[in-house]
Design an enzyme around this catalytic site. Structure first.
Site, PDB file in Angstrom:
ATOM      1  CB  SER A   1      -0.946  -0.054   1.208  1.00  0.00           C
ATOM      2  OG  SER A   1      -2.005   0.855   1.070  1.00  0.00           O
TER       3      SER A   1
ATOM      4  CG  ASP B   1      -4.558  -1.988   0.999  1.00  0.00           C
ATOM      5  OD1 ASP B   1      -3.375  -2.374   1.050  1.00  0.00           O
ATOM      6  OD2 ASP B   1      -4.975  -0.998   1.619  1.00  0.00           O
TER       7      ASP B   1
END
Length: 289
Positions: free
Chosen positions: A51, A179
């Site tokens: 991320s 993610d």
């Protein structure tokens, strides 16, 4: 922006690998870590990131210094007007796709938005990086992680940062990706054996409050995600702990608190001294060993 880090320099002594974790705006603390490594003349032989950690890692892997990344961050996501201007620059066709269906939660197209905020120095392909980079993504239907190390870098970064309930998933090779922090919040396990010293930076944090106030629906959602990620990290630490684990004080900041960039950086500055002390100890152990 300054001229960036001289990636031709090499570190004497033990080699270092760096794992930068996910945590949204809390990941701005990674800037301190990169700046400290710059000050010490240390270049990681490999960087792994999830991320925001993948985005910060890409900046370092592209040759940007911590000072470069700090300057770019404060000049872009740290300013409300600049955020609006960069989103507006996506119009008309791109902007429509960037917010497909309107400004509704879950409708933001991060593949369109992210490139508007990345430094120009971050290339579009992994092959143009100066340091090998491992970008973590989560295969939504495959129920597993996927490590991106070649091909379209911008696409991989978008997938790694595609936070559920905020951004649309990203397709990579026909697979639906979200993610990377969902499956692997701090990917130090992918650096085992590649360097003498592995540094891991955990910016997941945890629910913050007085212990009595009932959290809001949104706070409950993100807080539960933090708790699950911390349980994953705990299990990985038992199996193969990194040589250095840093946990900046980030819990009081929310995942989308980018407009509080200055506050995040001020609150986490202490991680610099922690890293220097930990590296001094780790280097001495390696040299004596």
């Amino acid at each position: 922006m300054t001229q960036g880090l001289d990636t031709s320099q090499t570190s004497a002594g033990p080699t270092v690998a760096l794992a930068l974790g996910g945590g949204g705006a809390r990941g701005l603390a990674h800037i301190h870590v990169i700046e400290t490594l710059n000050e010490l003349g240390i270049l990681p032989v490999v960087i792994a990131g999830s991320s925001i950690g993948a985005i910060m890692g890409a900046g370092m892997a592209a040759g940007l210094s911590g000072a470069d990344i700090r300057e770019h961050t404060l000049a872009t996501v740290g300013r409300r007007k600049e955020i609006v201007n960069r989103l507006w620059s996506l119009r008309p066709h791109s902007f429509t796709q960037a917010v497909a269906g309107g400004f509704r939660v879950g409708q933001f197209n991060i593949e369109r938005i992210l490139p508007a905020f990345l430094p120009d120095a971050i290339p579009k392909d992994f092959s143009e990086l100066h340091i090998p980079l491992k970008v973590m993504t989560t295969d939504y239907y495959g129920q597993t992680e996927r490590v991106c190390e070649n091909g379209d870098l911008h696409q991989a970064l978008a997938a790694s940062a595609a936070l559920p309930a905020v951004f649309m998933p990203v397709r990579i090779d026909g697979r639906v990706m979200i993610d990377g922090g969902i499956y692997n919040p701090v990917p130090f396990d992918h650096l085992t054996g590649v360097a003498d010293i592995i540094i891991a930076v955990d910016v997941v944090g945890g629910p913050d409050g007085d212990g009595d106030t009932m959290p809001s629906r949104i706070d409950s959602l993100f807080g539960a995600s933090q708790l699950m990620m911390q349980s994953i990290i705990a299990m990985k630490l038992k199996a193969h702990p990194p040589d250095i684990l840093l946990r900046p004080e980030v819990s009081r900041f929310r995942v989308m608190d980018f407009l509080r960039a200055q506050e995040v950086l001020a609150a986490t500055a202490g991680v610099k001294d922690q890293l220097k002390a930990a590296l001094d100890t780790a280097f001495n152990v390696r040299i004596r060993g």
